[in-house]
Scaffold this motif. Structure first.
Motif, PDB file in Angstrom:
ATOM      1  N   MET A  87     -10.230 -15.064   7.721  1.00 19.39           N
ATOM      2  CA  MET A  87     -10.691 -15.809   8.889  1.00 19.39           C
ATOM      3  C   MET A  87     -10.527 -17.294   8.588  1.00 19.39           C
ATOM      4  SD  MET A  87     -14.478 -15.718  10.572  1.00 19.39           S
ATOM      5  CE  MET A  87     -14.744 -16.511  12.120  1.00 19.39           C
ATOM      6  N   ASP A  88      -9.817 -17.977   9.439  1.00 15.20           N
ATOM      7  CA  ASP A  88      -9.581 -19.407   9.263  1.00 15.20           C
ATOM      8  C   ASP A  88     -10.828 -20.176   9.688  1.00 15.20           C
ATOM      9  OD1 ASP A  88      -8.700 -22.063   9.339  1.00 15.20           O
ATOM     10  OD2 ASP A  88      -6.700 -21.484   9.970  1.00 15.20           O
ATOM     11  N   LEU A  89     -11.322 -21.050   8.821  1.00 14.68           N
ATOM     12  CA  LEU A  89     -12.534 -21.820   9.096  1.00 14.68           C
ATOM     13  C   LEU A  89     -12.288 -23.323   9.164  1.00 14.68           C
ATOM     14  CD1 LEU A  89     -15.001 -19.847   6.817  1.00 14.68           C
ATOM     15  CD2 LEU A  89     -14.885 -19.800   9.304  1.00 14.68           C
ATOM     16  N   ARG A  90     -11.044 -23.732   9.167  1.00 19.71           N
ATOM     17  CA  ARG A  90     -10.741 -25.171   9.251  1.00 19.71           C
ATOM     18  C   ARG A  90     -11.366 -25.770  10.503  1.00 19.71           C
ATOM     19  NH1 ARG A  90      -5.652 -24.258   6.081  1.00 19.71           N
ATOM     20  NH2 ARG A  90      -5.254 -22.450   7.364  1.00 19.71           N
ATOM     21  N   ASP A  91     -11.919 -26.970  10.335  1.00 16.11           N
ATOM     22  CA  ASP A  91     -12.487 -27.745  11.444  1.00 16.11           C
ATOM     23  C   ASP A  91     -13.626 -27.031  12.160  1.00 16.11           C
ATOM     24  OD1 ASP A  91     -10.619 -29.840  10.982  1.00 16.11           O
ATOM     25  OD2 ASP A  91      -9.115 -28.726  12.129  1.00 16.11           O
ATOM     26  N   THR A  92     -14.385 -26.206  11.439  1.00 15.13           N
ATOM     27  CA  THR A  92     -15.549 -25.555  12.027  1.00 15.13           C
ATOM     28  C   THR A  92     -16.813 -26.238  11.511  1.00 15.13           C
ATOM     29  OG1 THR A  92     -15.703 -23.921  10.250  1.00 15.13           O
ATOM     30  CG2 THR A  92     -14.394 -23.316  12.193  1.00 15.13           C
ATOM     31  N   THR A  93     -17.938 -25.884  12.104  1.00 16.84           N
ATOM     32  CA  THR A  93     -19.236 -26.389  11.663  1.00 16.84           C
ATOM     33  C   THR A  93     -20.152 -25.213  11.384  1.00 16.84           C
ATOM     34  OG1 THR A  93     -20.017 -26.531  13.940  1.00 16.84           O
ATOM     35  CG2 THR A  93     -18.990 -28.523  13.007  1.00 16.84           C
ATOM     36  N   ALA A  94     -21.345 -25.504  10.909  1.00 13.85           N
ATOM     37  CA  ALA A  94     -22.282 -24.453  10.497  1.00 13.85           C
ATOM     38  C   ALA A  94     -22.523 -23.371  11.556  1.00 13.85           C
ATOM     39  CB  ALA A  94     -23.601 -25.073  10.042  1.00 13.85           C
ATOM     40  N   PRO A  95     -22.524 -23.655  12.860  1.00 11.58           N
ATOM     41  CA  PRO A  95     -22.684 -22.550  13.818  1.00 11.58           C
ATOM     42  C   PRO A  95     -21.630 -21.456  13.686  1.00 11.58           C
ATOM     43  CG  PRO A  95     -23.119 -24.620  14.909  1.00 11.58           C
ATOM     44  CD  PRO A  95     -22.576 -24.955  13.531  1.00 11.58           C
ATOM     45  N   ALA A  96     -20.529 -21.736  13.007  1.00  5.69           N
ATOM     46  CA  ALA A  96     -19.504 -20.717  12.779  1.00  5.69           C
ATOM     47  C   ALA A  96     -20.013 -19.587  11.898  1.00  5.69           C
ATOM     48  CB  ALA A  96     -18.271 -21.352  12.144  1.00  5.69           C
ATOM     49  N   LEU A  97     -21.167 -19.781  11.242  1.00  8.59           N
ATOM     50  CA  LEU A  97     -21.709 -18.738  10.362  1.00  8.59           C
ATOM     51  C   LEU A  97     -21.991 -17.444  11.124  1.00  8.59           C
ATOM     52  CD1 LEU A  97     -24.084 -20.892   8.153  1.00  8.59           C
ATOM     53  CD2 LEU A  97     -21.911 -19.850   7.491  1.00  8.59           C
ATOM     54  N   VAL A  98     -22.403 -17.536  12.371  1.00  7.77           N
ATOM     55  CA  VAL A  98     -22.621 -16.332  13.180  1.00  7.77           C
ATOM     56  C   VAL A  98     -21.298 -15.592  13.338  1.00  7.77           C
ATOM     57  CG1 VAL A  98     -23.272 -15.479  15.468  1.00  7.77           C
ATOM     58  CG2 VAL A  98     -24.609 -17.284  14.374  1.00  7.77           C
ATOM     59  N   GLY A  99     -20.237 -16.320  13.603  1.00  5.03           N
ATOM     60  CA  GLY A  99     -18.915 -15.714  13.723  1.00  5.03           C
ATOM     61  C   GLY A  99     -18.443 -15.103  12.424  1.00  5.03           C
ATOM     62  N   VAL A 100     -18.766 -15.745  11.300  1.00  8.33           N
ATOM     63  CA  VAL A 100     -18.410 -15.206   9.985  1.00  8.33           C
ATOM     64  C   VAL A 100     -19.085 -13.862   9.774  1.00  8.33           C
ATOM     65  CG1 VAL A 100     -18.732 -15.524   7.492  1.00  8.33           C
ATOM     66  CG2 VAL A 100     -17.883 -17.414   8.894  1.00  8.33           C
ATOM     67  N   ARG A 101     -20.369 -13.780  10.083  1.00  9.99           N
ATOM     68  CA  ARG A 101     -21.094 -12.509   9.916  1.00  9.99           C
ATOM     69  C   ARG A 101     -20.532 -11.424  10.829  1.00  9.99           C
ATOM     70  NH1 ARG A 101     -25.370 -16.252   9.049  1.00  9.99           N
ATOM     71  NH2 ARG A 101     -25.921 -16.250  11.241  1.00  9.99           N
ATOM     72  N   ARG A 102     -20.229 -11.771  12.057  1.00  8.87           N
ATOM     73  CA  ARG A 102     -19.653 -10.782  12.986  1.00  8.87           C
ATOM     74  C   ARG A 102     -18.288 -10.318  12.496  1.00  8.87           C
ATOM     75  NH1 ARG A 102     -21.337 -14.034  18.340  1.00  8.87           N
ATOM     76  NH2 ARG A 102     -23.474 -13.265  18.476  1.00  8.87           N
ATOM     77  N   TRP A 103     -17.459 -11.271  12.068  1.00 11.05           N
ATOM     78  CA  TRP A 103     -16.130 -10.934  11.565  1.00 11.05           C
ATOM     79  C   TRP A 103     -16.234 -10.008  10.353  1.00 11.05           C
ATOM     80  CZ3 TRP A 103     -14.274 -12.316   6.704  1.00 11.05           C
ATOM     81  CH2 TRP A 103     -12.932 -11.997   6.472  1.00 11.05           C
ATOM     82  N   ALA A 104     -17.103 -10.334   9.401  1.00  6.31           N
ATOM     83  CA  ALA A 104     -17.255  -9.507   8.200  1.00  6.31           C
ATOM     84  C   ALA A 104     -17.760  -8.114   8.557  1.00  6.31           C
ATOM     85  CB  ALA A 104     -18.183 -10.185   7.200  1.00  6.31           C
ATOM     86  N   SER A 105     -18.692  -8.026   9.483  1.00  6.78           N
ATOM     87  CA  SER A 105     -19.203  -6.710   9.905  1.00  6.78           C
ATOM     88  C   SER A 105     -18.108  -5.855  10.519  1.00  6.78           C
ATOM     89  CB  SER A 105     -20.341  -6.876  10.920  1.00  6.78           C
ATOM     90  OG  SER A 105     -21.455  -7.468  10.322  1.00  6.78           O
ATOM     91  N   ARG A 106     -17.266  -6.479  11.346  1.00  8.18           N
ATOM     92  CA  ARG A 106     -16.153  -5.738  11.970  1.00  8.18           C
ATOM     93  C   ARG A 106     -15.085  -5.366  10.952  1.00  8.18           C
ATOM     94  NH1 ARG A 106     -16.478  -9.875  15.814  1.00  8.18           N
ATOM     95  NH2 ARG A 106     -14.536 -10.735  14.987  1.00  8.18           N
ATOM     96  N   THR A 107     -14.865  -6.226   9.974  1.00  5.12           N
ATOM     97  CA  THR A 107     -13.818  -6.013   8.983  1.00  5.12           C
ATOM     98  C   THR A 107     -14.206  -4.956   7.959  1.00  5.12           C
ATOM     99  OG1 THR A 107     -13.145  -8.309   9.234  1.00  5.12           O
ATOM    100  CG2 THR A 107     -12.388  -7.194   7.257  1.00  5.12           C
ATOM    101  N   LEU A 108     -15.464  -4.928   7.580  1.00  7.73           N
ATOM    102  CA  LEU A 108     -15.922  -4.050   6.494  1.00  7.73           C
ATOM    103  C   LEU A 108     -16.624  -2.809   7.036  1.00  7.73           C
ATOM    104  CD1 LEU A 108     -17.221  -6.917   4.203  1.00  7.73           C
ATOM    105  CD2 LEU A 108     -15.167  -5.518   3.833  1.00  7.73           C
ATOM    106  N   THR A 109     -15.967  -2.088   7.913  1.00  9.03           N
ATOM    107  CA  THR A 109     -16.575  -0.914   8.537  1.00  9.03           C
ATOM    108  C   THR A 109     -16.878   0.204   7.545  1.00  9.03           C
ATOM    109  OG1 THR A 109     -14.384  -0.062   9.083  1.00  9.03           O
ATOM    110  CG2 THR A 109     -15.516  -1.367  10.777  1.00  9.03           C
ATOM    111  N   GLN A 110     -16.218   0.217   6.395  1.00  4.33           N
ATOM    112  CA  GLN A 110     -16.432   1.276   5.409  1.00  4.33           C
ATOM    113  C   GLN A 110     -17.637   1.012   4.508  1.00  4.33           C
ATOM    114  OE1 GLN A 110     -14.188  -1.069   5.500  1.00  4.33           O
ATOM    115  NE2 GLN A 110     -13.298  -1.520   3.523  1.00  4.33           N
ATOM    116  N   VAL A 111     -18.296  -0.133   4.673  1.00  2.81           N
ATOM    117  CA  VAL A 111     -19.455  -0.478   3.839  1.00  2.81           C
ATOM    118  C   VAL A 111     -20.715  -0.080   4.603  1.00  2.81           C
ATOM    119  CG1 VAL A 111     -20.701  -2.364   2.716  1.00  2.81           C
ATOM    120  CG2 VAL A 111     -18.194  -2.367   2.764  1.00  2.81           C
TER     121      VAL A 111
END
Length: 137
Positions: free
Chosen positions: A1-25
């Motif tokens: 996930m590209d995070l260039r030019d983002t700010t701390a509110p992007a953390l919600v998106g990071v968590r959502r992305w990781a949850s969708r990506t790591l479905t086997q966990v």
């Protein structure tokens, strides 16, 4: 996930992305993975001139998730002593407690680094990776 030019509110998106990506966990371990990912990205915002990218990978034998956060700073993260006098400084302590291992890979060509952490699916609450197929989203 590209995070260039983002700010701390992007953390919600990071968590959502990781949850969708790591479905086997499984859910029991996904919480630890998401917390470690959040702390590594936050550390990059606070000390690493902002994160550039986050990557995850998963292995089943041994059951581990690797989180990698790349930033543009050569400064290594440190585990700070806890203090009631400052608001921050606990992120890498959390990473150190939850991760089976963590470290830094330097990128001398661009002056940046990748901070990585391996979160194990083993332990007292261990659920085989195959059980993740029952996970509710």
């Amino acid at each position: 996930m590209d995070l260039r030019d983002t700010t701390a509110p992007a953390l919600v998106g990071v968590r959502r992305w990781a949850s969708r990506t790591l479905t086997q966990v499984d859910d029991a371990h996904l919480g630890d993975v998401l917390l470690v990912a959040t702390e590594l990205v936050t550390n990059a915002y606070d000390h690493g001139q902002g994160p550039v990218q986050i990557r995850t990978s998963h292995t089943t034998a041994p059951c581990r998730v690797r989180i990698e956060v790349e930033d543009s700073s050569a400064e290594h993260p440190v585990i700070a002593a806890p203090s009631l006098k400052r608001a921050g400084g606990r992120g890498m302590r959390i990473v150190d407690k939850l991760a089976a291992d963590w470290g830094v890979q330097e990128h001398p060509a661009n002056g940046g680094k990748t901070v990585w952490a391996d979160v194990s699916c083993d332990g007292v609450d261990a659920v085989p990776c195959a059980a993740a197929s029952r996970r509710r989203i």
